[in-house]
Design an enzyme around this catalytic site. Structure first.
Site, PDB file in Angstrom:
ATOM      1  N   LYS A   1     -29.028 -30.736 -36.642  1.00 11.75           N
ATOM      2  CA  LYS A   1     -28.660 -29.352 -36.980  1.00 11.75           C
ATOM      3  C   LYS A   1     -29.867 -28.475 -37.314  1.00 11.75           C
ATOM      4  O   LYS A   1     -29.786 -27.573 -38.127  1.00 11.75           O
ATOM      5  CB  LYS A   1     -27.665 -29.306 -38.154  1.00 11.75           C
ATOM      6  CG  LYS A   1     -26.442 -30.163 -38.006  1.00 11.75           C
ATOM      7  CD  LYS A   1     -25.764 -30.041 -36.682  1.00 11.75           C
ATOM      8  CE  LYS A   1     -25.207 -28.671 -36.385  1.00 11.75           C
ATOM      9  NZ  LYS A   1     -24.749 -28.576 -34.966  1.00 11.75           N
TER      10      LYS A   1
ATOM     11  N   ARG B   1     -35.293 -27.675 -40.971  1.00 11.04           N
ATOM     12  CA  ARG B   1     -34.619 -26.405 -41.232  1.00 11.04           C
ATOM     13  C   ARG B   1     -34.373 -26.305 -42.729  1.00 11.04           C
ATOM     14  O   ARG B   1     -34.314 -27.347 -43.401  1.00 11.04           O
ATOM     15  CB  ARG B   1     -33.289 -26.406 -40.465  1.00 11.04           C
ATOM     16  CG  ARG B   1     -32.495 -25.147 -40.595  1.00 11.04           C
ATOM     17  CD  ARG B   1     -31.170 -25.310 -39.883  1.00 11.04           C
ATOM     18  NE  ARG B   1     -30.407 -24.082 -39.891  1.00 11.04           N
ATOM     19  CZ  ARG B   1     -29.206 -23.951 -39.350  1.00 11.04           C
ATOM     20  NH1 ARG B   1     -28.640 -24.985 -38.757  1.00 11.04           N
ATOM     21  NH2 ARG B   1     -28.572 -22.811 -39.390  1.00 11.04           N
TER      22      ARG B   1
ATOM     23  N   SER C   1     -24.633 -26.450 -42.128  1.00  9.21           N
ATOM     24  CA  SER C   1     -24.384 -26.471 -40.677  1.00  9.21           C
ATOM     25  C   SER C   1     -23.767 -27.810 -40.264  1.00  9.21           C
ATOM     26  O   SER C   1     -22.820 -27.861 -39.470  1.00  9.21           O
ATOM     27  CB  SER C   1     -25.703 -26.238 -39.937  1.00  9.21           C
ATOM     28  OG  SER C   1     -25.560 -26.505 -38.582  1.00  9.21           O
TER      29      SER C   1
HETATM   30  N1  LIG Z   1     -33.480 -20.591 -31.476  1.00 11.50           N
HETATM   31  C1  LIG Z   1     -32.760 -20.794 -32.557  1.00 11.50           C
HETATM   32  N2  LIG Z   1     -32.942 -20.049 -33.649  1.00 11.50           N
HETATM   33  C2  LIG Z   1     -32.199 -20.231 -34.762  1.00 11.50           C
HETATM   34  N3  LIG Z   1     -31.241 -21.195 -34.872  1.00 11.50           N
HETATM   35  C3  LIG Z   1     -31.038 -21.971 -33.802  1.00 11.50           C
HETATM   36  C4  LIG Z   1     -31.763 -21.822 -32.601  1.00 11.50           C
HETATM   37  N4  LIG Z   1     -31.320 -22.747 -31.730  1.00 11.50           N
HETATM   38  C5  LIG Z   1     -30.356 -23.440 -32.371  1.00 11.50           C
HETATM   39  N5  LIG Z   1     -30.184 -22.972 -33.599  1.00 11.50           N
HETATM   40  C6  LIG Z   1     -29.225 -23.460 -34.606  1.00 11.50           C
HETATM   41  O1  LIG Z   1     -29.441 -24.867 -34.793  1.00 11.50           O
HETATM   42  C7  LIG Z   1     -28.200 -25.488 -35.073  1.00 11.50           C
HETATM   43  C8  LIG Z   1     -27.956 -26.574 -34.074  1.00 11.50           C
HETATM   44  O2  LIG Z   1     -28.928 -27.553 -34.271  1.00 11.50           O
HETATM   45  P1  LIG Z   1     -29.040 -28.835 -33.324  1.00 11.50           P
HETATM   46  O3  LIG Z   1     -29.105 -28.417 -31.918  1.00 11.50           O
HETATM   47  O4  LIG Z   1     -30.185 -29.639 -33.835  1.00 11.50           O
HETATM   48  O5  LIG Z   1     -27.674 -29.598 -33.589  1.00 11.50           O
HETATM   49  S1  LIG Z   1     -27.404 -31.120 -33.193  1.00 11.50           S
HETATM   50  O6  LIG Z   1     -27.955 -31.972 -34.241  1.00 11.50           O
HETATM   51  O7  LIG Z   1     -27.985 -31.385 -31.902  1.00 11.50           O
HETATM   52  O8  LIG Z   1     -25.934 -31.199 -33.170  1.00 11.50           O
HETATM   53  C9  LIG Z   1     -27.147 -24.398 -34.987  1.00 11.50           C
HETATM   54  O9  LIG Z   1     -26.970 -23.954 -36.313  1.00 11.50           O
HETATM   55  P2  LIG Z   1     -25.545 -23.449 -36.875  1.00 11.50           P
HETATM   56  O10 LIG Z   1     -25.153 -22.306 -36.035  1.00 11.50           O
HETATM   57  O11 LIG Z   1     -25.826 -23.071 -38.302  1.00 11.50           O
HETATM   58  O12 LIG Z   1     -24.621 -24.611 -36.786  1.00 11.50           O
HETATM   59  C10 LIG Z   1     -27.812 -23.343 -34.140  1.00 11.50           C
HETATM   60  O13 LIG Z   1     -27.304 -22.059 -34.364  1.00 11.50           O
END
Ligand SMILES: Nc1ncnc2c1ncn2[C@@H]1O[C@H](COP(=O)(O)OS(=O)(=O)O)[C@@H](OP(=O)(O)O)[C@H]1O
Length: 544
Positions: A225, A347, A355
């Site tokens: 996340k 994060r 999240s």
């Molecule tokens: N570029 C960018 N900028 C800001 N935030 C971003 C970005 N890319 C992914 N996200 C946020 O990262 C969350 C998803 O993380 P992951 O892809 O690591 O999730 S997972 O572990 O693979 O399921 C998810 O957070 P939440 O929306 O709070 O759930 C995404 O919104």
């Protein structure tokens, strides 16, 4: 006489009652409907109509079925396929409960003890013959394509990947083309897979190039996340980084070394790792997989710089004990894990925890689905995490001297390795790591084992500063060109990817982390964040 009359009356009563009981039971039997004799030739009765609530009448009079969206149905289908595949995988022979990697080495015959000479392929075990491997390859491609179909908006990175230049006959075509070629050669595909492409490549190059280049040497280890999916896509879009086959039901996650849920990683057996490694190798071919395990590793000596095979599993970060596991697996292929690189994206701890909670409350799988309120989950999690951090602090002397947080990574590396897979393993504190929202944000303790032995091989960045410049820095750290002939062809796509957020709408954007909860979590994480800054030697910007 009088006595006899009484006896007669009693006998009569008993007889009448008996008769009643008899008739009553028989009548019930008689009234019971006859059991239905199943007639397989008879057509099935029509299904009862769907409940009217699922049918809506549009304003033009048409009937609209309210159900799952097409995208969700496709996803469901992919999950169905995956579980079918997993079932088959689960039925393959399993090692004894406490087996170690060494117990399984004989399974691979000469494969794991390289002699410097090419072994005969006959040394491979019977159950991994060319036929089953070819079939499993085909299935894997199908499953992979199914996932790609379900994620159509994602970039088609894998088609771009070419093998290292040293593999002359292969580097001119993509792996997809190589498999297409296999399909057109039925007489070869079952008999001798080796001559189709891989061995030719080796012969031509006098064994200079080998499929060892297909072993993973770049690990995206987490944190969950923290935008890892976006980062994974950005990395995998680089022409010199090839992603491994993902688990079909994930968004690219590979899970080669993932321990079975709820088990201590030290009991994770070698057989499954090797099997999973073979599954996930970008080239699923008998000879190539075998040579990959034989391990003629060519990371940095290809003609124009390094190539990377990317293993992406965001769950690894929390399982610090896996570092040794990965190393011993790579050593099976004579690979020094010092040559591999590890990337972690972090994060804000409170936001990450929230999240993950939102994601888990929206998952249908029972293991992940969490019915607790966020605050209940957090208070539980704080207790577990306090014990977890105390275990580390006491063992490393950080309870009395927090400022040593930086140097312990180097001075106590052996001890850290032992703690990560033993006494202070997270599984000892939280039974279901998928719901360990707070514990998984305790980054300092999770990073320690990865930093302990090869700090220069670990790259840490934070989501809050994630943009195209961050990707550029990361690609430079990998010693790869950013753009140009061997770098990204479409820079704009990478920039767009860096700005793209995913999962935001997992719950329709309804939930938000309250200020009160955020403040409580910030306070809880402060000491860990201070140590994290010390370990990294720079400010992450998280509350200290
Ligand atoms: N570029 C960018 N900028 C800001 N935030 C971003 C970005 N890319 C992914 N996200 C946020 O990262 C969350 C998803 O993380 P992951 O892809 O690591 O999730 S997972 O572990 O693979 O399921 C998810 O957070 P939440 O929306 O709070 O759930 C995404 O919104």
């Amino acid at each position: 006489m009088r006595c006899n009359l009484n006896a007669c009356v009693v006998a009569l009563c008993v007889f009448t009652i008996g008769l009643h009981v008899y008739l009553h039971t028989h009548q019930r039997e008689a009234l019971r409907p006859a059991p239905e004799v199943r007639d397989h030739h008879r057509p099935k009765p029509p299904r009862p109509p769907r409940s009217p609530s699922r049918i809506r009448v549009s304003k033009w009079g048409g009937r609209i079925r309210i159900g799952r969206s097409r995208q969700n149905r496709e996803k469901d289908r992919a999950i169905g396929k995956a579980s079918m595949w997993d079932r088959r995988y689960a039925h393959s022979p399993r090692p004894p409960h406490n087996a170690t990697v060494d117990d399984w080495l004989p399974q691979f015959g000469g494969v794991c003890t390289p002699t410097g000479e090419d072994e005969d392929d006959d040394s491979l075990p019977e159950d991994q013959n060319a036929r089953s491997l070819f079939k499993s390859t085909q299935n894997r491609i199908k499953a992979f394509e199914l996932v790609k179909h379900a994620q159509r908006r994602r970039p088609a990175f894998s088609e771009e990947f070419m093998l290292p230049d040293g593999c002359v006959p292969l580097h001119k075509r993509t792996w997809r083309e190589a498999f297409e070629a296999d399909r057109k050669k039925p007489q070869e595909k079952l008999g001798d897979l080796d001559d189709v492409a891989g061995d030719d490549a080796d012969d031509d190059q006098n064994n200079e190039c080998s499929a060892a280049a297909c072993l993973p040497n770049l690990f995206l280890i987490g944190a969950s996340k923290s935008g890892t999916t976006t980062l994974y896509e950005a990395l995998a879009a680089h022409p010199r980084i090839a992603p491994m086959y993902p688990e079909p039901h994930t968004h690219g996650e590979t899970h080669v070394w993932s321990p079975p849920q709820g088990t201590n990683i030290m009991r994770h057996d070698g057989e499954n790792t090797l099997r999973a490694l073979r599954r996930a190798l970008p080239l699923q071919r008998k000879s190539l997989a075998k040579k990959a395990l034989q391990g003629r590793w060519r990371l940095e000596n290809s003609r124009d710089g390094p190539y990377f095979i990317l293993e992406y599993t965001p769950h690894y970060l929390v399982l610090g004990g896996l570092r040794d596991k990965i190393c011993s697996s790579l050593q099976l292929g004579n690979v020094n894990c010092m040559n591999a690189r590890y990337i972690a994206m972090l994060r804000d701890p409170a936001k990450r925890a929230f999240s993950q909670y939102v994601m888990k409350t929206h998952m249908r799988v029972a293991l992940y689905n969490d019915k607790r309120t966020f605050w209940k989950a957090v208070t539980d999690g704080m207790k577990h995490t306090a014990d977890y951090s105390k275990c580390w602090d006491d063992a490393l002397g950080l309870s009395v001297n927090e400022s040593a947080a930086h140097e312990v990574a180097w001075t106590r590396s052996e001890k850290i390795g032992d703690l990560a897979s033993g006494r202070c393993a997270p599984i000892n504190f939280h039974g279901n790591l998928f719901q360990a929202y707070v514990l998984k944000s305790a980054y300092y303790y999770q990073l320690l084992p990865w930093f302990a032995h090869f700090p220069s091989r670990v790259y840490v960045d934070v989501l809050e500063r994630f943009d195209d410049a961050a990707i550029q820095r990361m690609v430079a750290w990998l010693e790869l060109p950013y753009v140009g002939e061997n770098g990204y062809k479409d820079q704009e796509a990478v920039v767009a990817l860096a700005g793209a957020k995913r999962n935001v709408a997992r719950d329709g954007g309804v939930s938000a982390l309250s200020d009160e909860h955020a403040a409580a979590l910030d306070d809880f994480f402060r000491p860990m964040n201070r140590k994290l800054d010390l370990l990294l030697g720079r400010r992450t910007g998280y509350p200290v």
